[in-house]
Design a protein around this motif. Structure first.
Motif, short mmCIF file in Angstrom:
data_model
loop_
_atom_site.label_atom_id
_atom_site.label_comp_id
_atom_site.label_asym_id
_atom_site.label_seq_id
_atom_site.Cartn_x
_atom_site.Cartn_y
_atom_site.Cartn_z
N PHE A 97 38.11 -50.18 -63.65
CA PHE A 97 39.07 -50.24 -62.55
C PHE A 97 39.33 -51.70 -62.21
CE2 PHE A 97 34.84 -49.71 -60.83
CZ PHE A 97 34.75 -50.63 -59.80
N LYS A 98 40.40 -51.93 -61.48
CA LYS A 98 40.71 -53.28 -61.01
C LYS A 98 40.57 -53.30 -59.49
CE LYS A 98 43.59 -54.68 -64.80
NZ LYS A 98 44.93 -54.99 -65.28
N VAL A 99 40.03 -54.39 -59.01
CA VAL A 99 39.74 -54.55 -57.58
C VAL A 99 40.48 -55.78 -57.05
CG1 VAL A 99 37.92 -54.98 -55.90
CG2 VAL A 99 37.45 -53.55 -57.86
N ASP B 82 27.07 -44.29 -68.13
CA ASP B 82 26.18 -43.82 -67.07
C ASP B 82 26.59 -44.30 -65.68
OD1 ASP B 82 24.62 -42.41 -68.84
OD2 ASP B 82 23.18 -44.03 -69.12
N ASP B 83 27.57 -45.19 -65.59
CA ASP B 83 28.03 -45.69 -64.29
C ASP B 83 28.79 -44.61 -63.52
OD1 ASP B 83 27.00 -48.20 -64.73
OD2 ASP B 83 28.90 -49.10 -65.31
N ILE B 84 28.75 -44.72 -62.21
CA ILE B 84 29.47 -43.79 -61.34
C ILE B 84 30.33 -44.61 -60.38
CG2 ILE B 84 29.24 -42.06 -59.51
CD1 ILE B 84 26.60 -41.22 -60.81
N LEU B 85 31.59 -44.24 -60.27
CA LEU B 85 32.50 -44.86 -59.30
C LEU B 85 32.53 -43.98 -58.06
CD1 LEU B 85 34.74 -46.84 -58.40
CD2 LEU B 85 36.37 -45.35 -59.60
N VAL B 86 32.15 -44.53 -56.92
CA VAL B 86 32.16 -43.79 -55.66
C VAL B 86 33.41 -44.20 -54.88
CG1 VAL B 86 30.95 -43.37 -53.48
CG2 VAL B 86 29.64 -43.69 -55.59
N ASN B 87 34.24 -43.23 -54.59
CA ASN B 87 35.44 -43.49 -53.81
C ASN B 87 35.11 -43.16 -52.35
OD1 ASN B 87 37.93 -43.64 -52.61
ND2 ASN B 87 38.98 -42.36 -54.10
N ALA B 88 34.75 -44.17 -51.60
CA ALA B 88 34.39 -44.00 -50.19
C ALA B 88 35.50 -44.58 -49.31
CB ALA B 88 33.05 -44.67 -49.91
N ALA B 89 36.73 -44.37 -49.71
CA ALA B 89 37.87 -44.98 -49.03
C ALA B 89 38.40 -44.16 -47.86
CB ALA B 89 38.99 -45.23 -50.03
N VAL C 133 36.81 -54.49 -63.60
CA VAL C 133 35.43 -54.02 -63.67
C VAL C 133 35.36 -52.95 -64.75
CG1 VAL C 133 33.56 -52.90 -62.41
CG2 VAL C 133 35.10 -54.45 -61.20
N SER C 134 34.48 -53.15 -65.72
CA SER C 134 34.29 -52.16 -66.78
C SER C 134 33.08 -51.32 -66.45
CB SER C 134 34.06 -52.86 -68.12
OG SER C 134 35.21 -53.58 -68.49
N LEU C 135 33.16 -50.05 -66.80
CA LEU C 135 32.04 -49.15 -66.56
C LEU C 135 31.47 -48.69 -67.89
CD1 LEU C 135 33.50 -46.86 -63.73
CD2 LEU C 135 32.05 -48.86 -63.48
N ILE C 136 30.16 -48.52 -67.92
CA ILE C 136 29.52 -47.92 -69.09
C ILE C 136 29.34 -46.43 -68.79
CG2 ILE C 136 28.40 -50.07 -69.80
CD1 ILE C 136 25.80 -49.00 -68.55
N GLY D 114 21.23 -52.33 -62.13
CA GLY D 114 21.45 -52.62 -60.75
C GLY D 114 22.73 -51.97 -60.25
N ILE D 115 22.92 -52.05 -58.97
CA ILE D 115 24.08 -51.46 -58.31
C ILE D 115 24.99 -52.58 -57.84
CG2 ILE D 115 24.84 -50.15 -56.30
CD1 ILE D 115 22.23 -48.62 -56.44
N VAL D 116 26.29 -52.40 -58.04
CA VAL D 116 27.29 -53.35 -57.53
C VAL D 116 28.12 -52.60 -56.50
CG1 VAL D 116 29.26 -54.80 -58.08
CG2 VAL D 116 27.37 -54.60 -59.71
N ILE D 117 28.21 -53.15 -55.31
CA ILE D 117 29.00 -52.54 -54.24
C ILE D 117 30.13 -53.49 -53.90
CG2 ILE D 117 29.00 -51.72 -51.85
CD1 ILE D 117 26.02 -51.03 -52.24
N HIS D 118 31.36 -52.99 -53.98
CA HIS D 118 32.54 -53.78 -53.61
C HIS D 118 32.98 -53.32 -52.23
CE1 HIS D 118 33.22 -55.46 -57.65
NE2 HIS D 118 32.75 -54.30 -58.07
N THR D 119 32.82 -54.18 -51.22
CA THR D 119 33.26 -53.85 -49.86
C THR D 119 34.51 -54.64 -49.54
OG1 THR D 119 31.88 -55.56 -48.88
CG2 THR D 119 30.90 -53.37 -49.11
N SER D 120 35.25 -54.17 -48.56
CA SER D 120 36.48 -54.85 -48.13
C SER D 120 37.37 -55.16 -49.32
CB SER D 120 36.15 -56.13 -47.35
OG SER D 120 35.35 -55.84 -46.24
N SER D 121 37.42 -54.24 -50.24
CA SER D 121 38.19 -54.43 -51.46
C SER D 121 39.13 -53.25 -51.65
CB SER D 121 37.25 -54.52 -52.68
OG SER D 121 36.34 -55.58 -52.52
N GLN D 122 40.20 -53.48 -52.39
CA GLN D 122 41.16 -52.43 -52.68
C GLN D 122 41.16 -52.16 -54.18
OE1 GLN D 122 45.17 -53.46 -51.66
NE2 GLN D 122 46.00 -51.57 -52.47
N ILE D 123 40.95 -50.90 -54.56
CA ILE D 123 41.07 -50.53 -55.97
C ILE D 123 42.56 -50.41 -56.26
CG2 ILE D 123 40.67 -48.74 -57.69
CD1 ILE D 123 38.05 -48.13 -56.33
N THR D 124 43.03 -51.20 -57.23
CA THR D 124 44.46 -51.18 -57.55
C THR D 124 44.76 -50.34 -58.77
OG1 THR D 124 44.23 -53.22 -58.81
CG2 THR D 124 44.85 -53.43 -56.48
#
Length: 168
Positions: A23-25, A39-46, A34-37, A1-11
């Motif tokens: 990464f930490k949110v 195949d996960d992709i981190l999208v920086n849409a900031a 948040v741990s990534l495996i 599944g997909i997890v989307i973090h909105t209104s959050s700051q990557i620290t």
């Protein structure tokens, strides 16, 4: 599944072997890891904040700048019955809204990503461009002014694609 973090700051962004491993949110004053495996992709849409997040973590950052654009709501009875009017030569548009128009003289001033305040100096430029472009609005009233942010690279195009230094 997909997890989307909105209104959050990557620290914090953690990397291992040219891959983002986690990464930490910060969300509503709560920090979570948040741990990534692989195949996960981190999208920086900031947007305008994208370079700050990466530089703060000693990572390469694309040359993205934040630009302020002003928008105006103009009172004009019946405006909602007009089509969208855009003068590409003057880069000015009006769009029908209830009781008038949403309008912009398409200004673009480089700023900081946290600068949302409308600049009163833009009002004079806007009014002059409005009357020159759409003379029938010379007596229309400005009901509301606000600014928004847009983010572009140095060539004024959006930055898309994968990070050239990190696999995910």
């Amino acid at each position: 599944g997909i997890v989307i973090h909105t209104s959050s700051q990557i620290t914090d962004i953690h990397t291992e072997k040219e891959t983002v491993s986690g990464f930490k949110v910060l969300h509503k004053q709560e920090k979570s890891a948040v741990s990534l495996i692989p195949d996960d992709i981190l999208v920086n849409a900031a947007g305008g904040w994208a370079p700050q997040i990466l530089k703060r973590n000693n990572l390469w950052a694309p040359p993205v700048n934040a630009y302020k654009r002003h928008l105006y709501f103009i009172s004009y009875p019946g405006g909602e019955n007009f089509p969208i009017l855009w003068d590409e030569m003057k880069d000015f548009y009006i769009r029908p809204e209830s009781g008038g128009f949403l309008a912009s003289h398409c200004d673009q001033t480089q700023t900081l990503p946290d600068d949302y305040d409308a600049n009163p100096d833009e009002d004079v430029k806007f009014i002059g461009a409005l009357i020159a472009t759409f003379p029938f609005l010379a007596k229309a009233g400005i009901r509301k002014v606000w600014s928004c942010l847009r983010s572009f690279s140095m060539d004024n195009r959006p930055v898309t694609g994968f990070d050239p230094h990190l696999k995910n």
